[in-house]
Design a protein around this motif. Sequence first.
Motif, mmCIF file in Angstrom:
data_model
loop_
_atom_site.group_PDB
_atom_site.id
_atom_site.type_symbol
_atom_site.label_atom_id
_atom_site.label_comp_id
_atom_site.label_asym_id
_atom_site.label_seq_id
_atom_site.Cartn_x
_atom_site.Cartn_y
_atom_site.Cartn_z
ATOM 1 N N LEU A 130 -4.700 2.571 -12.501
ATOM 2 C CA LEU A 130 -3.780 3.507 -11.866
ATOM 3 C C LEU A 130 -3.883 3.467 -10.338
ATOM 4 C CD1 LEU A 130 -1.791 5.950 -12.378
ATOM 5 C CD2 LEU A 130 -3.829 7.405 -12.141
ATOM 6 N N VAL A 131 -5.101 3.490 -9.818
ATOM 7 C CA VAL A 131 -5.316 3.653 -8.378
ATOM 8 C C VAL A 131 -5.406 2.310 -7.645
ATOM 9 C CG1 VAL A 131 -6.895 4.589 -6.635
ATOM 10 C CG2 VAL A 131 -6.405 5.890 -8.724
ATOM 11 N N LYS A 190 10.689 3.192 -8.116
ATOM 12 C CA LYS A 190 9.794 2.103 -7.766
ATOM 13 C C LYS A 190 9.656 2.037 -6.249
ATOM 14 C CE LYS A 190 10.059 -1.064 -11.670
ATOM 15 N NZ LYS A 190 10.235 -2.467 -12.074
ATOM 16 N N ILE A 191 8.424 2.146 -5.770
ATOM 17 C CA ILE A 191 8.162 2.090 -4.331
ATOM 18 C C ILE A 191 7.025 1.098 -4.094
ATOM 19 C CG2 ILE A 191 7.459 3.383 -2.279
ATOM 20 C CD1 ILE A 191 8.506 5.916 -3.628
ATOM 21 N N ASN A 192 7.215 0.187 -3.143
ATOM 22 C CA ASN A 192 6.158 -0.745 -2.762
ATOM 23 C C ASN A 192 5.436 -0.187 -1.538
ATOM 24 O OD1 ASN A 192 6.743 -2.701 -4.750
ATOM 25 N ND2 ASN A 192 8.429 -3.486 -3.509
ATOM 26 N N TYR A 193 4.150 0.101 -1.697
ATOM 27 C CA TYR A 193 3.374 0.671 -0.601
ATOM 28 C C TYR A 193 2.672 -0.451 0.154
ATOM 29 C CZ TYR A 193 4.104 5.165 -2.889
ATOM 30 O OH TYR A 193 4.666 6.282 -3.445
ATOM 31 N N ILE A 194 2.993 -0.580 1.435
ATOM 32 C CA ILE A 194 2.348 -1.588 2.280
ATOM 33 C C ILE A 194 1.752 -0.847 3.468
ATOM 34 C CG2 ILE A 194 2.634 -3.724 3.576
ATOM 35 C CD1 ILE A 194 5.117 -4.290 1.910
ATOM 36 N N SER A 195 0.517 -0.422 3.349
ATOM 37 C CA SER A 195 -0.151 0.360 4.388
ATOM 38 C C SER A 195 -1.646 0.320 4.151
ATOM 39 C CB SER A 195 0.343 1.809 4.366
ATOM 40 O OG SER A 195 -0.445 2.617 5.216
ATOM 41 N N TYR A 198 -2.995 3.472 2.212
ATOM 42 C CA TYR A 198 -2.688 3.699 0.799
ATOM 43 C C TYR A 198 -3.003 2.448 -0.016
ATOM 44 C CZ TYR A 198 -0.098 7.809 2.384
ATOM 45 O OH TYR A 198 0.245 9.011 2.941
ATOM 46 N N THR A 199 -3.278 2.655 -1.294
ATOM 47 C CA THR A 199 -3.429 1.520 -2.198
ATOM 48 C C THR A 199 -2.044 0.987 -2.561
ATOM 49 O OG1 THR A 199 -3.319 2.818 -4.243
ATOM 50 C CG2 THR A 199 -5.479 2.641 -3.166
ATOM 51 N N SER A 200 -2.016 -0.114 -3.272
ATOM 52 C CA SER A 200 -0.729 -0.713 -3.647
ATOM 53 C C SER A 200 0.076 0.176 -4.586
ATOM 54 C CB SER A 200 -0.960 -2.079 -4.301
ATOM 55 O OG SER A 200 -1.729 -1.935 -5.487
ATOM 56 N N THR A 201 -0.590 1.125 -5.228
ATOM 57 C CA THR A 201 0.110 2.047 -6.134
ATOM 58 C C THR A 201 0.358 3.412 -5.491
ATOM 59 O OG1 THR A 201 -2.036 2.646 -7.118
ATOM 60 C CG2 THR A 201 -0.733 0.948 -8.240
#
Length: 230
Positions: A130-131, A190-195, A198-201
Amino acid sequence: MLDSLIHLDQQLLLWFNGSDSLFVDHFAEVLTSGLSWIPLYLALFYLVVKNNETMLQIALIVGCSALCILLADGVAEGIVKPLVGRWRPSNDPYFKYMVEVVGNHRGTDYGFFSAHAANTMSIATFFCLLVRNRLFNTALVIWSLINCWTRMYLGLHYPSDIVCGLLWGMAAGGISYLVFHKFYYKVSPKINYISSQYTSTGYSNVDIDIVMMAMMTILVFAVLASLSAI
Protein backbone atom coordinates in the motif's frame (compact mmCIF):
# COMPACT_ATOMS: atom_id res chain seq x y z
CA MET A 1 12.79 -38.56 6.77
CA LEU A 2 9.81 -37.19 8.74
CA ASP A 3 11.47 -38.11 12.04
CA SER A 4 14.62 -36.30 10.95
CA LEU A 5 12.66 -33.16 10.07
CA ILE A 6 10.83 -33.25 13.40
CA HIS A 7 14.13 -33.65 15.24
CA LEU A 8 15.65 -30.75 13.32
CA ASP A 9 12.62 -28.61 14.12
CA GLN A 10 13.00 -29.40 17.82
CA GLN A 11 16.73 -28.66 17.83
CA LEU A 12 16.21 -25.35 16.08
CA LEU A 13 13.56 -24.44 18.62
CA LEU A 14 15.89 -25.21 21.52
CA TRP A 15 18.45 -22.88 19.94
CA PHE A 16 15.92 -20.01 19.95
CA ASN A 17 14.15 -20.96 23.17
CA GLY A 18 14.88 -19.28 26.48
CA SER A 19 18.00 -17.86 28.05
CA ASP A 20 19.52 -17.20 31.46
CA SER A 21 18.44 -13.57 31.26
CA LEU A 22 15.41 -12.32 33.19
CA PHE A 23 15.61 -9.14 31.12
CA VAL A 24 15.17 -11.02 27.83
CA ASP A 25 12.41 -13.13 29.39
CA HIS A 26 10.40 -10.01 30.24
CA PHE A 27 11.30 -8.33 26.94
CA ALA A 28 9.88 -11.28 24.98
CA GLU A 29 6.76 -11.40 27.15
CA VAL A 30 6.06 -7.70 26.62
CA LEU A 31 6.54 -7.83 22.85
CA THR A 32 4.54 -11.03 22.31
CA SER A 33 1.43 -9.29 23.65
CA GLY A 34 -0.75 -7.69 21.02
CA LEU A 35 -1.59 -4.91 23.50
CA SER A 36 2.01 -3.69 23.38
CA TRP A 37 1.66 -2.91 19.70
CA ILE A 38 -1.53 -0.81 19.96
CA PRO A 39 0.45 2.44 19.36
CA LEU A 40 1.65 0.96 16.06
CA TYR A 41 -1.89 0.09 14.98
CA LEU A 42 -3.05 3.60 15.89
CA ALA A 43 -0.14 5.11 13.96
CA LEU A 44 -1.01 3.02 10.90
CA PHE A 45 -4.62 4.16 11.18
CA TYR A 46 -3.43 7.78 11.43
CA LEU A 47 -1.30 7.24 8.31
CA VAL A 48 -4.32 5.95 6.40
CA VAL A 49 -6.67 8.73 7.56
CA LYS A 50 -4.13 11.50 6.93
CA ASN A 51 -3.26 10.33 3.42
CA ASN A 52 -6.69 9.48 2.03
CA GLU A 53 -9.32 12.05 1.14
CA THR A 54 -12.67 10.29 1.49
CA MET A 55 -14.36 8.01 3.99
CA LEU A 56 -14.81 5.43 1.23
CA GLN A 57 -11.06 5.26 0.66
CA ILE A 58 -10.37 4.97 4.39
CA ALA A 59 -13.10 2.36 4.88
CA LEU A 60 -11.73 0.29 2.00
CA ILE A 61 -8.23 0.23 3.50
CA VAL A 62 -9.52 -0.53 7.01
CA GLY A 63 -11.74 -3.26 5.58
CA CYS A 64 -8.86 -4.84 3.67
CA SER A 65 -6.70 -4.67 6.81
CA ALA A 66 -9.46 -6.54 8.63
CA LEU A 67 -9.53 -9.02 5.75
CA CYS A 68 -5.82 -9.66 6.36
CA ILE A 69 -6.56 -10.74 9.93
CA LEU A 70 -9.68 -12.65 8.93
CA LEU A 71 -7.73 -14.70 6.40
CA ALA A 72 -4.58 -15.11 8.48
CA ASP A 73 -6.09 -15.75 11.90
CA GLY A 74 -9.25 -17.44 10.65
CA VAL A 75 -7.38 -20.06 8.66
CA ALA A 76 -4.79 -20.63 11.41
CA GLU A 77 -7.12 -20.80 14.40
CA GLY A 78 -10.34 -21.94 12.79
CA ILE A 79 -9.12 -24.51 10.27
CA VAL A 80 -5.47 -25.58 10.35
CA LYS A 81 -4.76 -25.83 14.09
CA PRO A 82 -7.74 -28.08 14.94
CA LEU A 83 -7.33 -30.05 11.71
CA VAL A 84 -3.59 -30.73 12.06
CA GLY A 85 -3.66 -30.99 15.86
CA ARG A 86 0.08 -30.51 16.37
CA TRP A 87 0.97 -29.74 19.98
CA ARG A 88 2.75 -26.54 20.87
CA PRO A 89 6.26 -27.38 22.10
CA SER A 90 5.26 -25.99 25.51
CA ASN A 91 2.36 -28.48 25.69
CA ASP A 92 3.80 -31.49 23.86
CA PRO A 93 3.71 -34.40 26.37
CA TYR A 94 7.00 -35.79 25.01
CA PHE A 95 8.89 -32.52 24.59
CA LYS A 96 7.55 -29.88 26.97
CA TYR A 97 10.01 -30.71 29.74
CA MET A 98 12.89 -29.74 27.46
CA VAL A 99 11.37 -26.34 26.73
CA GLU A 100 12.00 -23.26 28.87
CA VAL A 101 8.66 -21.63 29.66
CA VAL A 102 8.41 -18.07 30.98
CA GLY A 103 5.79 -17.34 33.64
CA ASN A 104 4.04 -20.67 32.98
CA HIS A 105 2.78 -19.15 29.73
CA ARG A 106 2.02 -22.25 27.63
CA GLY A 107 -0.72 -21.01 25.30
CA THR A 108 -3.53 -23.09 23.85
CA ASP A 109 -3.07 -26.76 22.97
CA TYR A 110 -2.11 -26.58 19.29
CA GLY A 111 0.48 -24.49 17.51
CA PHE A 112 0.60 -25.29 13.78
CA PHE A 113 0.73 -22.85 12.23
CA SER A 114 1.52 -19.64 14.11
CA ALA A 115 -1.31 -17.12 14.03
CA HIS A 116 1.09 -14.46 15.38
CA ALA A 117 3.36 -14.98 12.38
CA ALA A 118 0.46 -15.05 9.92
CA ASN A 119 -1.32 -12.01 11.36
CA THR A 120 1.71 -9.74 11.61
CA MET A 121 3.09 -10.73 8.20
CA SER A 122 -0.30 -10.28 6.53
CA ILE A 123 -0.54 -6.72 7.85
CA ALA A 124 3.11 -6.06 6.98
CA THR A 125 2.64 -7.35 3.43
CA PHE A 126 -0.55 -5.36 2.87
CA PHE A 127 0.92 -2.07 4.11
CA CYS A 128 4.20 -2.62 2.27
CA LEU A 129 2.24 -2.90 -0.99
CA LEU A 130 0.00 0.00 0.00
CA VAL A 131 2.63 2.55 1.08
CA ARG A 132 5.79 1.50 -0.82
CA ASN A 133 8.56 3.07 1.21
CA ARG A 134 11.73 1.02 1.62
CA LEU A 135 12.49 1.95 5.25
CA PHE A 136 8.84 1.59 6.23
CA ASN A 137 8.65 -1.82 4.53
CA THR A 138 11.81 -2.99 6.30
CA ALA A 139 10.48 -1.84 9.68
CA LEU A 140 7.17 -3.69 9.24
CA VAL A 141 8.90 -6.92 8.25
CA ILE A 142 11.22 -6.60 11.26
CA TRP A 143 8.13 -6.04 13.46
CA SER A 144 6.68 -9.31 12.20
CA LEU A 145 9.97 -11.16 12.70
CA ILE A 146 10.33 -9.82 16.25
CA ASN A 147 6.90 -11.25 17.03
CA CYS A 148 8.00 -14.56 15.51
CA TRP A 149 11.16 -14.59 17.61
CA THR A 150 9.16 -14.07 20.82
CA ARG A 151 6.99 -17.09 20.03
CA MET A 152 10.00 -19.37 19.67
CA TYR A 153 11.83 -17.81 22.60
CA LEU A 154 8.82 -18.47 24.83
CA GLY A 155 8.54 -22.05 23.56
CA LEU A 156 5.10 -21.51 22.01
CA HIS A 157 5.94 -22.43 18.42
CA TYR A 158 8.35 -24.58 16.46
CA PRO A 159 10.30 -22.89 13.64
CA SER A 160 8.17 -24.75 11.08
CA ASP A 161 5.03 -23.24 12.69
CA ILE A 162 6.59 -19.83 12.19
CA VAL A 163 7.72 -20.38 8.60
CA CYS A 164 4.32 -21.68 7.50
CA GLY A 165 2.62 -18.81 9.33
CA LEU A 166 4.83 -16.28 7.56
CA LEU A 167 4.13 -17.83 4.16
CA TRP A 168 0.38 -17.83 4.71
CA GLY A 169 0.59 -14.29 6.10
CA MET A 170 2.28 -13.10 2.89
CA ALA A 171 -0.42 -14.82 0.86
CA ALA A 172 -3.22 -13.31 2.99
CA GLY A 173 -1.69 -9.84 2.74
CA GLY A 174 -1.29 -10.22 -1.02
CA ILE A 175 -4.89 -11.37 -1.46
CA SER A 176 -6.13 -8.45 0.63
CA TYR A 177 -4.12 -6.00 -1.45
CA LEU A 178 -5.55 -7.45 -4.66
CA VAL A 179 -9.04 -6.87 -3.25
CA PHE A 180 -8.03 -3.31 -2.34
CA HIS A 181 -6.55 -2.66 -5.79
CA LYS A 182 -9.64 -4.02 -7.52
CA PHE A 183 -11.96 -1.56 -5.77
CA TYR A 184 -9.72 1.44 -5.00
CA TYR A 185 -9.86 3.12 -8.39
CA LYS A 186 -13.65 2.84 -8.38
CA VAL A 187 -13.69 5.28 -5.45
CA SER A 188 -10.53 7.27 -6.23
CA PRO A 189 -8.91 8.87 -9.30
CA LYS A 190 -5.58 7.63 -10.66
CA ILE A 191 -2.83 10.04 -9.62
CA ASN A 192 0.91 9.66 -10.27
CA TYR A 193 2.89 11.11 -7.37
CA ILE A 194 6.33 12.41 -8.34
CA SER A 195 7.78 14.11 -5.26
CA SER A 196 10.50 13.45 -2.71
CA GLN A 197 7.92 14.22 -0.01
CA TYR A 198 5.57 11.38 -1.00
CA THR A 199 5.83 7.73 -1.94
CA SER A 200 4.75 6.57 -5.38
CA THR A 201 1.32 5.73 -3.94
CA GLY A 202 0.87 9.17 -2.34
CA TYR A 203 1.84 8.60 1.30
CA SER A 204 3.63 11.43 3.06
CA ASN A 205 7.15 10.63 4.29
CA VAL A 206 6.48 12.83 7.33
CA ASP A 207 3.49 10.68 8.30
CA ILE A 208 5.51 7.53 7.68
CA ASP A 209 8.08 8.86 10.16
CA ILE A 210 5.31 9.00 12.79
CA VAL A 211 4.71 5.28 12.33
CA MET A 212 8.45 4.66 12.69
CA MET A 213 8.52 6.73 15.88
CA ALA A 214 5.63 4.69 17.28
CA MET A 215 7.57 1.49 16.68
CA MET A 216 10.69 2.88 18.34
CA THR A 217 8.60 4.05 21.31
CA ILE A 218 7.21 0.55 21.75
CA LEU A 219 10.70 -0.96 21.77
CA VAL A 220 11.94 1.61 24.28
CA PHE A 221 8.90 0.90 26.47
CA ALA A 222 9.61 -2.84 26.28
CA VAL A 223 13.21 -2.27 27.35
CA LEU A 224 12.22 -0.03 30.28
CA ALA A 225 9.42 -2.37 31.38
CA SER A 226 11.82 -5.33 31.27
CA LEU A 227 14.46 -3.48 33.28
CA SER A 228 11.92 -2.49 35.93
CA ALA A 229 10.69 -6.08 36.22
CA ILE A 230 14.11 -7.55 37.04
